[in-house]
Design a protein around this motif. Structure first.
Motif, short mmCIF file in Angstrom:
data_model
loop_
_atom_site.label_atom_id
_atom_site.label_comp_id
_atom_site.label_asym_id
_atom_site.label_seq_id
_atom_site.Cartn_x
_atom_site.Cartn_y
_atom_site.Cartn_z
N LEU A 167 13.03 10.27 5.28
CA LEU A 167 12.18 9.39 4.47
C LEU A 167 12.18 7.96 4.99
O LEU A 167 11.11 7.35 5.12
N LEU A 192 11.71 10.05 -3.56
CA LEU A 192 11.49 11.47 -3.26
C LEU A 192 11.04 12.23 -4.50
O LEU A 192 10.16 13.09 -4.43
N GLN A 222 2.97 6.07 -5.97
CA GLN A 222 2.06 5.91 -7.12
C GLN A 222 2.65 4.96 -8.17
O GLN A 222 2.46 5.15 -9.37
N MET A 228 7.55 11.77 -5.13
CA MET A 228 6.75 12.51 -4.16
C MET A 228 6.86 14.02 -4.39
O MET A 228 6.42 14.81 -3.58
N GLN A 229 7.47 14.39 -5.52
CA GLN A 229 7.66 15.80 -5.91
C GLN A 229 8.51 16.58 -4.91
O GLN A 229 8.38 17.79 -4.78
N GLU A 230 9.37 15.85 -4.21
CA GLU A 230 10.28 16.48 -3.27
C GLU A 230 11.53 16.90 -4.04
O GLU A 230 11.96 16.20 -4.96
N ASN A 233 0.83 -1.21 0.00
CA ASN A 233 0.00 0.00 0.00
C ASN A 233 0.87 1.25 0.00
O ASN A 233 0.55 2.24 -0.67
N TYR A 234 1.97 1.23 0.74
CA TYR A 234 2.82 2.43 0.82
C TYR A 234 3.30 2.83 -0.58
O TYR A 234 3.19 3.99 -0.98
N THR A 237 5.15 4.66 8.84
CA THR A 237 3.85 4.49 8.18
C THR A 237 3.45 3.01 8.12
O THR A 237 2.31 2.66 8.45
N VAL A 261 0.47 4.04 -2.99
CA VAL A 261 -0.14 5.34 -2.69
C VAL A 261 0.92 6.45 -2.68
O VAL A 261 0.77 7.47 -3.36
#
Lengths: 148, 132
Positions: free
Chosen positions: A86, A70, A23, A73-75, A16-17, A93, A20
């Motif tokens: 991270l 990252l 992506q 994640m748009q970091e 799931n991590y 999480t 989500v």
């Protein structure tokens, strides 16, 4: 002692991590029993478990994988501190999500992080440790779950 | 902990948001992903103690609150914040996925609960619900 059927919780949490947060799904390999000290990667997030269960959850990953994660994640900060942040957040999480099945007495610590050193991942008496292999894009990481 | 910099658009914005999470990545993610022009991020904090200090300084209308944090956890912080300002709207954003924790947070005064990990869409839906 950690039962094999309980591993499903951590496998699902890891799946799931990546689905989500990144992506992009990861391929989760078959969990296997840890024997000896496993090889760890550049960064390792550590969550201590207390309450009705005791133990540790580790997420260990190479810098290259964390960099791509990252980016997804748009970091745009790829500093040592962000890598540490991270791996701690991923371990937190997945461990926190496990309370869906283990309940609120599965108490998780704030993350600590090991980097640039070989963490001593050892089993205490009464604990069984499983390694869950994670393959994402061209990178490999591990989730290590040690629980009474 | 940080006070947000003014961007000249503040006068058009009517709701002040404080972001509380011990992860820098998560604080930036929430700030970057929220898509509401009427929300102005007025500060960030990495634990409950900092959050209370920032809350007193910035008097936000809304707070996103992590639960597992050092020094003071989110549940204790929610109780203290609600005591200071009962009308504040609090969205818990946490990895803790058991129902009992969500119930406890709501009983302490939280108004919404979003599990990590989350997508931008889920975040914005949760914030929209909090604003309604």
């Amino acid at each position: 002692m950690l039962r094999e059927e309980e591993l499903k919780t951590f496998v699902e949490g890891t799946t799931n991590y990546f689905e989500v947060a990144a992506q992009q799904p990861a391929t989760i390999g078959s969990p296997y029993l840890m024997e000896g000290a496993p090889a760890v990667h550049d960064y390792t997030g550590v969550i201590s478990i207390s309450g009705k269960r005791e133990g540790v959850v580790y997420f260990t990953a190479p810098r290259a994988m964390l960099t791509v994660l990252l980016m997804k994640m748009q970091e745009n900060d790829f500093s040592h501190e962000t890598m540490r942040d991270l791996v701690g957040e991923v371990a937190n999480t997945i461990s926190g999500n496990a309370r869906r099945d283990f309940g609120r007495d599965f108490v998780i610590s704030v993350p600590s992080v090991l980097a640039g050193e070989k963490p001593a991942i050892t089993q205490k008496p009464g604990q069984r440790s499983f390694i869950i292999p994670i393959n994402w894009r061209s990178h490999s990481a591990k989730l290590i779950v040690s629980l009474t | 902990m940080g006070l947000a910099q003014g961007n000249g658009a503040g006068s058009r914005r009517s709701l002040k948001l404080l972001i509380v999470d011990d992860s820098n990545i998560m604080r930036r993610r929430i700030e970057r992903s929220q898509q509401f022009e009427e929300l102005q991020v007025v500060g960030t904090a990495s634990n409950g103690v900092e959050a209370l200090e920032m809350f007193r300084k910035t008097d936000p209308d809304m707070v996103t609150m992590d639960l597992t944090m050092p020094q003071m956890d989110g549940i204790e912080c929610i109780s203290k914040i609600v005591h200071l300002k009962p009308a504040v709207r609090i969205l818990v954003i946490s990895a803790l996925a058991d129902k009992a924790t969500a119930v406890e947070a709501m009983e302490c005064g939280a108004n919404g609960f979003l599990n990590k990990p989350f997508t931008d869409r889920q975040l914005n839906e949760a914030i929209a619900e909090l604003m309604s």
